[in-house]
Every structure is written in structure tokens, then in C-alpha cells.
Design a protein around this motif. Structure first.
Motif, PDB file in Angstrom:
ATOM      1  N   LEU A  83       0.839  -1.185   0.000  1.00 49.29           N
ATOM      2  CA  LEU A  83       0.000   0.000   0.000  1.00 49.29           C
ATOM      3  C   LEU A  83       0.881   1.244   0.000  1.00 49.29           C
ATOM      4  O   LEU A  83       1.655   1.467   0.928  1.00 49.29           O
ATOM      5  N   HIS A  84       0.772   2.024  -1.072  1.00 44.57           N
ATOM      6  CA  HIS A  84       1.422   3.329  -1.094  1.00 44.57           C
ATOM      7  C   HIS A  84       0.327   4.379  -0.915  1.00 44.57           C
ATOM      8  O   HIS A  84      -0.826   4.138  -1.267  1.00 44.57           O
ATOM      9  N   VAL A  85       0.708   5.505  -0.362  1.00 43.88           N
ATOM     10  CA  VAL A  85      -0.275   6.574  -0.171  1.00 43.88           C
ATOM     11  C   VAL A  85       0.324   7.900  -0.629  1.00 43.88           C
ATOM     12  O   VAL A  85       1.509   8.137  -0.464  1.00 43.88           O
ATOM     13  N   GLN A  86      -0.520   8.710  -1.235  1.00 45.87           N
ATOM     14  CA  GLN A  86      -0.070  10.043  -1.631  1.00 45.87           C
ATOM     15  C   GLN A  86      -0.844  11.077  -0.811  1.00 45.87           C
ATOM     16  O   GLN A  86      -2.073  11.101  -0.828  1.00 45.87           O
ATOM     17  N   PRO A  87      -0.112  11.934  -0.070  1.00 44.02           N
ATOM     18  CA  PRO A  87      -0.768  12.945   0.755  1.00 44.02           C
ATOM     19  C   PRO A  87      -1.586  13.921  -0.093  1.00 44.02           C
ATOM     20  O   PRO A  87      -1.225  14.237  -1.225  1.00 44.02           O
ATOM     21  N   LYS A  88      -2.664  14.383   0.533  1.00 38.66           N
ATOM     22  CA  LYS A  88      -3.599  15.294  -0.130  1.00 38.66           C
ATOM     23  C   LYS A  88      -3.760  16.484   0.816  1.00 38.66           C
ATOM     24  O   LYS A  88      -4.018  16.286   2.008  1.00 38.66           O
ATOM     25  N   MET A  89      -3.526  17.693   0.331  1.00 42.05           N
ATOM     26  CA  MET A  89      -3.606  18.826   1.247  1.00 42.05           C
ATOM     27  C   MET A  89      -4.635  19.866   0.871  1.00 42.05           C
ATOM     28  O   MET A  89      -5.059  19.961  -0.266  1.00 42.05           O
ATOM     29  N   LYS A  90      -5.006  20.665   1.901  1.00 48.26           N
ATOM     30  CA  LYS A  90      -5.816  21.870   1.661  1.00 48.26           C
ATOM     31  C   LYS A  90      -4.905  22.858   0.960  1.00 48.26           C
ATOM     32  O   LYS A  90      -3.807  23.163   1.455  1.00 48.26           O
ATOM     33  N   LEU A  91      -5.320  23.378  -0.174  1.00 46.93           N
ATOM     34  CA  LEU A  91      -4.417  24.235  -0.940  1.00 46.93           C
ATOM     35  C   LEU A  91      -4.228  25.609  -0.307  1.00 46.93           C
ATOM     36  O   LEU A  91      -3.204  26.252  -0.495  1.00 46.93           O
ATOM     37  N   ALA A  92      -5.204  26.057   0.470  1.00 44.83           N
ATOM     38  CA  ALA A  92      -5.080  27.379   1.091  1.00 44.83           C
ATOM     39  C   ALA A  92      -4.035  27.379   2.209  1.00 44.83           C
ATOM     40  O   ALA A  92      -3.359  28.383   2.424  1.00 44.83           O
ATOM     41  N   THR A  93      -3.893  26.246   2.922  1.00 41.76           N
ATOM     42  CA  THR A  93      -3.036  26.229   4.113  1.00 41.76           C
ATOM     43  C   THR A  93      -1.882  25.231   4.030  1.00 41.76           C
ATOM     44  O   THR A  93      -0.928  25.330   4.790  1.00 41.76           O
ATOM     45  N   GLY A  94      -1.990  24.251   3.157  1.00 42.54           N
ATOM     46  CA  GLY A  94      -0.972  23.210   3.073  1.00 42.54           C
ATOM     47  C   GLY A  94      -1.175  22.086   4.079  1.00 42.54           C
ATOM     48  O   GLY A  94      -0.410  21.121   4.108  1.00 42.54           O
ATOM     49  N   GLU A  95      -2.220  22.190   4.886  1.00 42.83           N
ATOM     50  CA  GLU A  95      -2.498  21.157   5.888  1.00 42.83           C
ATOM     51  C   GLU A  95      -2.847  19.825   5.197  1.00 42.83           C
ATOM     52  O   GLU A  95      -3.637  19.799   4.249  1.00 42.83           O
ATOM     53  N   VAL A  96      -2.233  18.741   5.677  1.00 38.11           N
ATOM     54  CA  VAL A  96      -2.535  17.421   5.107  1.00 38.11           C
ATOM     55  C   VAL A  96      -3.887  16.956   5.647  1.00 38.11           C
ATOM     56  O   VAL A  96      -4.066  16.845   6.862  1.00 38.11           O
ATOM     57  N   VAL A  97      -4.836  16.716   4.753  1.00 36.09           N
ATOM     58  CA  VAL A  97      -6.178  16.338   5.202  1.00 36.09           C
ATOM     59  C   VAL A  97      -6.542  14.907   4.826  1.00 36.09           C
ATOM     60  O   VAL A  97      -7.526  14.363   5.309  1.00 36.09           O
ATOM     61  N   CYS A 113      -9.560  26.288  -5.699  1.00 38.91           N
ATOM     62  CA  CYS A 113      -9.589  24.821  -5.620  1.00 38.91           C
ATOM     63  C   CYS A 113      -9.328  24.411  -4.164  1.00 38.91           C
ATOM     64  O   CYS A 113      -8.426  24.930  -3.517  1.00 38.91           O
ATOM     65  N   ASP A 114     -10.133  23.497  -3.633  1.00 31.81           N
ATOM     66  CA  ASP A 114     -10.077  23.192  -2.198  1.00 31.81           C
ATOM     67  C   ASP A 114      -8.844  22.384  -1.801  1.00 31.81           C
ATOM     68  O   ASP A 114      -8.164  22.715  -0.850  1.00 31.81           O
ATOM     69  N   GLU A 115      -8.600  21.292  -2.521  1.00 31.91           N
ATOM     70  CA  GLU A 115      -7.518  20.392  -2.113  1.00 31.91           C
ATOM     71  C   GLU A 115      -6.720  19.938  -3.325  1.00 31.91           C
ATOM     72  O   GLU A 115      -7.175  20.083  -4.464  1.00 31.91           O
ATOM     73  N   GLY A 116      -5.528  19.387  -3.059  1.00 33.05           N
ATOM     74  CA  GLY A 116      -4.726  18.914  -4.167  1.00 33.05           C
ATOM     75  C   GLY A 116      -3.671  17.925  -3.737  1.00 33.05           C
ATOM     76  O   GLY A 116      -3.364  17.781  -2.558  1.00 33.05           O
ATOM     77  N   GLN A 117      -3.143  17.229  -4.710  1.00 25.71           N
ATOM     78  CA  GLN A 117      -2.062  16.273  -4.486  1.00 25.71           C
ATOM     79  C   GLN A 117      -1.172  16.298  -5.712  1.00 25.71           C
ATOM     80  O   GLN A 117      -1.614  16.670  -6.801  1.00 25.71           O
ATOM     81  N   GLY A 118       0.077  15.919  -5.541  1.00 23.93           N
ATOM     82  CA  GLY A 118       0.957  15.897  -6.698  1.00 23.93           C
ATOM     83  C   GLY A 118       2.406  15.743  -6.295  1.00 23.93           C
ATOM     84  O   GLY A 118       2.750  15.859  -5.120  1.00 23.93           O
TER      85      GLY A 118
END
Ligand code: C2E
Ligand code: CA
Ligand code: CA
Length: 277
Positions: free
Chosen positions: A41-55, A251-256
Motif C-alpha cells: 500500500l502506497h499513499v499520496q498525501p492530499k492537502m488543503k491548498l489554502a493552508t498546506g495542511e494534510v487532510v 480549488c479546495d484540495e490537491g495532491q501531486g
């Protein structure tokens, strides 16, 4: 290994023999891979784009093949879908994701885990019950899960897919439309299905700071999602410029890859503790 000819005669076809042998052995290999614990299992973090907080994180499966090394999902997911093996794999991913979620919560880190579902999963009427069992076993709330579906997965049998999705949603899990913008009839599905999140496909995001057409599509998709009361997520953020642009567009959240590539699940705690937005 026999094939019917146009004139009705049945002939032996060595090609068919070869093809089915290959797929038979791949199916056997996949089955053994579960037994031998070769999936990771690999996981990619997803954050709130306004704050950078990992959600949250997205669960992405890898196959640590004893001979071929790390095999990426594009090489075996389509085959797993064709053969129905995907149901076993999805069960494994849900199980591992629930375990990780529970483990993180015990360390005070509360994340939503996104898991990808395939067509075959949506046609499995037992899926909601199986999923409920996994949640109960790991003592994880359905609210900690988001299930990602693609438009093509829904299209195969829209009526049955909708029934499964409605049952899952009624349990309290979030639903996300993945690869948004690449399929057909997206808008009709947005209207009919109990969706919470819309995920903009990375093909529109990767190069958006240099492509006015992509920027327009992304901006319109964000507005569309928000007008429908949905959370909008972008995948494929590879630069700070794209992050900033997406944040400016609301845009609310993002990953990359700019934030993180998918990492092994057991490295997640350390990764989050070192993350500086
Ligand atoms: P997806 O659901 O669209 O997942 C996102 C893919 O984009 C992942 O590829 C991820 O590593 C990649 N990605 C993330 N950030 C970036 C970026 O900044 N740039 C670029 N170029 N790529 C980025 P991955 O892990 O190879 O997975 C490929 C596909 O395989 C997934 O696409 C999904 O459709 C499928 N897949 C992966 N794991 C599972 C699974 O457990 N179940 C099912 N049903 N499908 C899965
Ligand atoms: Ca996905
Ligand atoms: Ca995608």
C-alpha cells in the motif's frame, strides 16, 4: 484453443492457446501475490491548498514482484478488472487503508483515506456489507473514507452502480468522481449520484500555468463543483506555480509530485511530521 471459422469449421488456433496461457499464469501470479504478501500500500498525501495542511491520502497499490521488481498498477489493474480479481484486490486495499487510518488516528493524526473503485466493485452487491465489516473490524468510521469512482466505471451498468453507490453513501462514506472531465456524461452523473467530491484529472493540471485552455477548463470545473456544493480536488500538481494558481482559483484540495510522490504507508507518519507547508 479451438476457433470457429467463417465457414463454420472448427480449427485449432495456437495463438488462442498462447494468449490464454499467458493470462492464466498472470491470474495465478496475482492470486499468489495476495497469499505471498507481495502487494504494497502506497499513499499520496492530499492537502488543503489554502493552508498546506494534510487532510487525507489516496491509497495506490504497488506489486513488489519477486522477479520484475516494483510493478505499477497500470500494468495489472486492467487485467485484474477483466478477470474479476479486482474484487479481491479492492478488499485488500480497503483492509490495509482501514488499518493505516486506525494506526494514524492512534497517533493523533486524523486523515481521510481515498480508495479507488473499479467497475467490477460497483457491480458487486456485497461490497457495502464487506466494507461495513472492514470498518467494524478496524474500528474506523465510514466518514474517514472517500471512495473514488470513474465515469467509465459507472457507465458499464449505471442502474446497478447507482444502487451500490447510494448504499455506500448512506453508510456515511464520501464519494468522489475521479478523472473528472475525461469521460462521458459527467454532468448527468453529477446530477444523479450522491457525490461529495470532484477530482480534476491531472491532464488539465500538469501544465496549466503555461496553457490558457487548461486554465479555463480548470477554473470552470472548480466553479461547477462549487455551484453543486462539492469539494474540488486537483491531482497532478508538479510545481509551486500550479499550486498557487489552483489556490487562487479557489480549488479546495490537491495532491501531486510537488508535495509528494506516493510513499509506502508505513512511512506516512514520518513524512507528515517533516512536512512544512
Ligand atoms: P488515479 O486514480 O488517477 O491515480 C493518480 C495517479 O497519478 C497515480 O498513479 C499517482 O501516482 C499519479 N500522480 C500523482 N501525482 C502526480 C503528479 O504530480 N504528476 C504525475 N505525472 N502523476 C501523478 P499510479 O499510482 O501509477 O496509479 C495509476 C492508476 O492506477 C490510478 O490512477 C488508478 O486508476 C489505478 N489504481 C492505483 N491503485 C489502485 C487501486 O488500489 N485500485 C484500483 N481500482 N485502481 C488503482
Ligand atoms: Ca484516483
Ligand atoms: Ca486521475
Amino acid at each position: 484453443n479451438a476457433k470457429q471459422r467463417n465457414d463454420g469449421a472448427v480449427v485449432y488456433d495456437p495463438m488462442i492457446d498462447k494468449a490464454s496461457e499467458t493470462s492464466l499464469s498472470l491470474l495465478t501470479e496475482l492470486r499468489n501475490a495476495i497469499e505471498n504478501n507481495e502487494f504494497r500500500l502506497h499513499v499520496q498525501p492530499k492537502m488543503k491548498l489554502a493552508t498546506g495542511e494534510v487532510v487525507g491520502v489516496e491509497s495506490l497499490v504497488r506489486w513488489a514482484h519477486p522477479v520484475r521488481g516494483n510493478v505499477f498498477p497500470d500494468e495489472f489493474i486492467p487485467f485484474a478488472e477483466q478477470t474479476g480479481f479486482i474484487r479481491v484486490l479492492t478488499h485488500w486495499v480497503l483492509e490495509q487503508s482501514a488499518a493505516l487510518c486506525r494506526e494514524m488516528a492512534a497517533k493523533g493524526i486524523h486523515l481521510k483515506v481515498s480508495v479507488n473503485l473499479s467497475t467490477r466493485d460497483l457491480l458487486d452487491q456485497e461490497l457495502p456489507n464487506k466494507f461495513g465489516g472492514i470498518l467494524a473490524r478496524h474500528q474506523v468510521l465510514p466518514q474517514s473514507f472517500c471512495l473514488e469512482i470513474t465515469e467509465s466505471a459507472i457507465m458499464d451498468d449505471p442502474v446497478r452502480a447507482q444502487q451500490t453507490l447510494e448504499r455506500l453513501h448512506a453508510m456515511g462514506v464520501d464519494l468522489s468522481i475521479d478523472d473528472f472531465g475525461t469521460g462521458y456524461s459527467s454532468l448527468a452523473y453529477l446530477k444523479r449520484l450522491p457525490v461529495d467530491e470532484l477530482k480534476i484529472d491531472k491532464s488539465f493540471v500538469l501544465n496549466m500555468e503555461n496553457d490558457i485552455g487548461d486554465t479555463k477548463i480548470v477554473r470552470s470545473t472548480i466553479d461547477l463543483g462549487h455551484n453543486m456544493g462539492l469539494r474540488v480536488v486537483a491531482e497532478g500538481i508538479e510545481s509551486e506555480a500550479v499550486w498557487r494558481l489552483l489556490a487562487a482559483l479557489g480549488c479546495d484540495e490537491g495532491q501531486g509530485y510537488f508535495m509528494s510522490r506516493p510513499i509506502p504507508g508505513d512511512k506516512l507518519v514520518d513524512w507528515i511530521r517533516n512536512w512544512v507547508p
